[in-house]
Design a protein around this motif. Structure first.
Motif, PDB file in Angstrom:
ATOM      1  N   CYS A 191       0.824  -1.214   0.000  1.00 44.50           N
ATOM      2  CA  CYS A 191       0.000   0.000   0.000  1.00 44.50           C
ATOM      3  C   CYS A 191       0.857   1.263   0.000  1.00 44.50           C
ATOM      4  N   ALA A 192       2.084   1.141   0.464  1.00 44.71           N
ATOM      5  CA  ALA A 192       2.983   2.286   0.383  1.00 44.71           C
ATOM      6  C   ALA A 192       3.337   2.592  -1.068  1.00 44.71           C
ATOM      7  N   ASP A 193       3.261   1.565  -1.922  1.00 44.12           N
ATOM      8  CA  ASP A 193       3.579   1.737  -3.337  1.00 44.12           C
ATOM      9  C   ASP A 193       2.341   1.952  -4.203  1.00 44.12           C
ATOM     10  N   TRP A 194       1.146   1.790  -3.634  1.00 44.28           N
ATOM     11  CA  TRP A 194      -0.075   1.892  -4.448  1.00 44.28           C
ATOM     12  C   TRP A 194      -0.171   3.292  -5.050  1.00 44.28           C
ATOM     13  N   PRO A 195      -0.390   3.404  -6.358  1.00 48.06           N
ATOM     14  CA  PRO A 195      -0.286   4.714  -7.019  1.00 48.06           C
ATOM     15  C   PRO A 195      -1.541   5.581  -6.941  1.00 48.06           C
ATOM     16  N   ILE A 196      -2.599   5.136  -6.287  1.00 46.06           N
ATOM     17  CA  ILE A 196      -3.853   5.904  -6.245  1.00 46.06           C
ATOM     18  C   ILE A 196      -4.076   6.405  -4.824  1.00 46.06           C
ATOM     19  N   GLU A 197      -4.248   7.698  -4.651  1.00 50.27           N
ATOM     20  CA  GLU A 197      -4.434   8.278  -3.329  1.00 50.27           C
ATOM     21  C   GLU A 197      -5.897   8.201  -2.898  1.00 50.27           C
ATOM     22  N   SER A 198      -6.094   8.156  -1.585  1.00 54.42           N
ATOM     23  CA  SER A 198      -7.444   8.052  -1.031  1.00 54.42           C
ATOM     24  C   SER A 198      -7.924   9.393  -0.502  1.00 54.42           C
ATOM     25  N   SER A 199      -9.234   9.612  -0.632  1.00 52.48           N
ATOM     26  CA  SER A 199      -9.849  10.789  -0.036  1.00 52.48           C
ATOM     27  C   SER A 199     -10.722  10.419   1.160  1.00 52.48           C
ATOM     28  N   THR A 200     -10.840   9.110   1.438  1.00 54.87           N
ATOM     29  CA  THR A 200     -11.722   8.647   2.521  1.00 54.87           C
ATOM     30  C   THR A 200     -11.041   7.555   3.351  1.00 54.87           C
TER      31      THR A 200
END
Length: 513
Positions: free
Chosen positions: A423-432
């Motif tokens: 998850c540190a490498d996951w390229p999509i940021e979360s807003s929630t």
């Protein structure tokens, strides 16, 4: 234990309740003569601003297999932009066997499990009076099952990804795993557009409030298993005044960060493996005559596969990664331990890896043609990483965190630690992102915890019940994942009574083995 980027948060094998049941030959017991479901009408309640049209939908039910009815509901992709793109949610209703008084919404966890399939499965397990009272409805979450799907890697690429070493040791192996995660995330964004950034637990919970209202229910009655407890608790925190009778079986602790959650799972799976080994040794076990001897045999087997995968007559390879999942999937239910024993006997005595490959296929919903029946193995990454990524850098995680995981579980720790790294490498940021829940003002919420649950350790259920203002804890002493329908009459009777007439179990009720 579904892989949350090597195997992480929410580790409830996607619809594991279903996959294990399928492996054990559990059949649906639904009645073909169930009464026809009535037409659903919206509640007409005041909807949140901008969502009025969504809350005012009418469902056009159609007959589908097994005497069930199926329908769809439309929801916005982004709740901050309700006039933008929408997705379609697929629902399955298993009608009550008597005069339905309400709806029981269900979810099997994952994240990524099909709630439609779980509606069928759970309906065959619920007590007679519960089935008389409730229509059972499963709503495939956004991105999952027959709802608008999250599309990421194709079957061939995902097959290569899951065969990677879940506990990489060399720089090349580390690079392969990290690059694989980034490629998956980028594929989700490229193939699914905005949906890839909007499959978080909070958004799925908001979807369920629309469905609740559309189906004419003033309150949400809920049975959530494993990650389904996080989804239910999130709903309760967002809409406490709408909570009806809510059962959270195999609780997740939303107050923990991704590192502590995965570390808890490492400990839980180690405990489950040791319980299996103790049972195996007592009966006479190919792994050895003592617990430590057997654990050493398992570790040596994994190390052997790390160096040289086993090959079937068809040419398919059993890698360390696939063997890891083959072991993990059998630890969700004590009834499946015999499959693990058979797999070890075939691999160690006959040099035959086929059973381990079959178990790994069950874990990932893969058929004999190499096709993945569901996208659950990829959805779990998207959801878990949107719900909360670690704040440490990959280098800090590898240096400071992985040793704790390996100490907690020599077999599972490394893979679960690398799962956090993903998850540190996951390229999509979360807003929630997820956080602690209290559900202040909600009706009593019943949390069921099992003392030797591998995927959702018992301490998590204790913590969830304590965090919820109205939480009530029921304990099942025993092995396996979740507590209801696992052969403990005390648990089943307590939950049935709560669902049927609202009798809240005594807080702290302990149901022995």
């Amino acid at each position: 234990m579904k892989r949350s980027v090597a195997v992480g948060v929410g580790v409830a094998v996607v619809a594991l309740a279903l996959t294990i049941a399928a492996a054990l030959g559990v059949a649906s017991l639904l009645r073909d003569d169930a009464p026809e479901a009535t037409r659903s009408e919206p509640t007409g309640e005041q909807a949140p601003e901008g969502l009025e049209d969504f809350y005012a939908q009418r469902v056009e039910w159609r007959d589908c297999d097994g005497g069930a009815q199926c329908g769809t509901v439309e929801v916005p992709v982004d709740y901050d932009d309700p006039d933008g793109e929408t997705v379609e949610l697929a629902m399955r209703k298993v009608p009550a066997t008597g005069s339905a008084q309400s709806t029981l919404f269900v979810n099997p966890g994952g994240p990524g499990g099909s709630a439609q399939e779980f509606a069928d499965y759970l309906s065959s397990m619920l007590g007679r009076e519960v089935r008389e009272r409730y229509d059972v409805v499963g709503v495939d979450p956004r991105g999952v099952g027959e709802s608008t799907p999250l599309q990421c890697l194709d079957d061939a690429d995902f097959g290569e990804f899951i065969a990677l070493d879940p506990d990489p040791e060399t720089p090349d192996e580390v690079d392969a795993v990290r690059e694989g995660i980034v490629e998956m995330g980028e594929a989700c964004a490229a193939n699914s557009g905005d949906l890839a950034a909007h499959v978080s637990t909070e958004e799925v919970a908001r979807d369920h409030d629309i469905v609740r209202a559309v189906l004419g229910e003033d309150e949400l009655n809920w049975f959530g298993a494993s990650y389904g407890t996080q989804l239910g608790a999130t709903y309760a925190d967002l809409f406490p005044e709408k909570v009806g009778r809510m059962v959270l079986d195999g609780g997740l602790d939303p107050s923990l960060d991704s590192i502590e959650q995965s570390l808890g799972q490492a400990q839980g799976f180690q405990l489950a493996l040791e319980s299996y080994i103790d049972d195996c040794v007592a009966k006479g076990c190919v792994l050895g005559e003592t617990r430590q001897e057997a654990l050493d045999t398992v570790a040596a087997f994994m190390q052997r596969l790390e160096q040289e995968p086993m090959v079937t007559e068809s040419g398919r390879e059993l890698t360390e990664g696939l063997a890891f999942y083959g072991v993990a999937v059998t630890l969700y239910a004590q009834q499946s331990w015999s499959y693990l024993t058979a797999a070890f006997e075939a691999a160690l005595q006959e040099d035959d890896p086929s059973i381990f490959l079959q178990l790994a296929d069950i874990y990932f919903d893969r058929n004999n043609q190499g096709q993945f029946i569901s996208n659950s193995g990829q959805v779990i990454y998207a959801v878990n990483c949107l719900d909360g990524a670690p704040e440490l850098s990959p280098e800090e995680l590898e240096r400071d965190v992985l040793p704790r995981f390996r100490q907690a579980s020599p077999i599972f720790g490394g893979a679960l630690g690398w799962g956090v790294l993903a998850c540190a490498d996951w390229p999509i940021e979360s807003s929630t992102p997820q956080g602690p829940v209290t559900a202040e003002g909600a009706a009593p919420i019943v949390v069921v915890g099992t003392t030797r649950d591998p995927a959702t350790p018992y301490a998590w259920s204790e913590a969830l019940a304590a965090q919820l203002e109205s939480g009530v804890l029921v304990t099942r002493e025993g092995d396996g994942h979740t507590g209801y329908g696992m052969g403990n009459a005390c648990v089943d009777e307590a939950i049935d009574a709560y669902l049927v007439d609202g009798t809240v179990p005594e807080d702290g009720l302990v149901c022995g083995e």
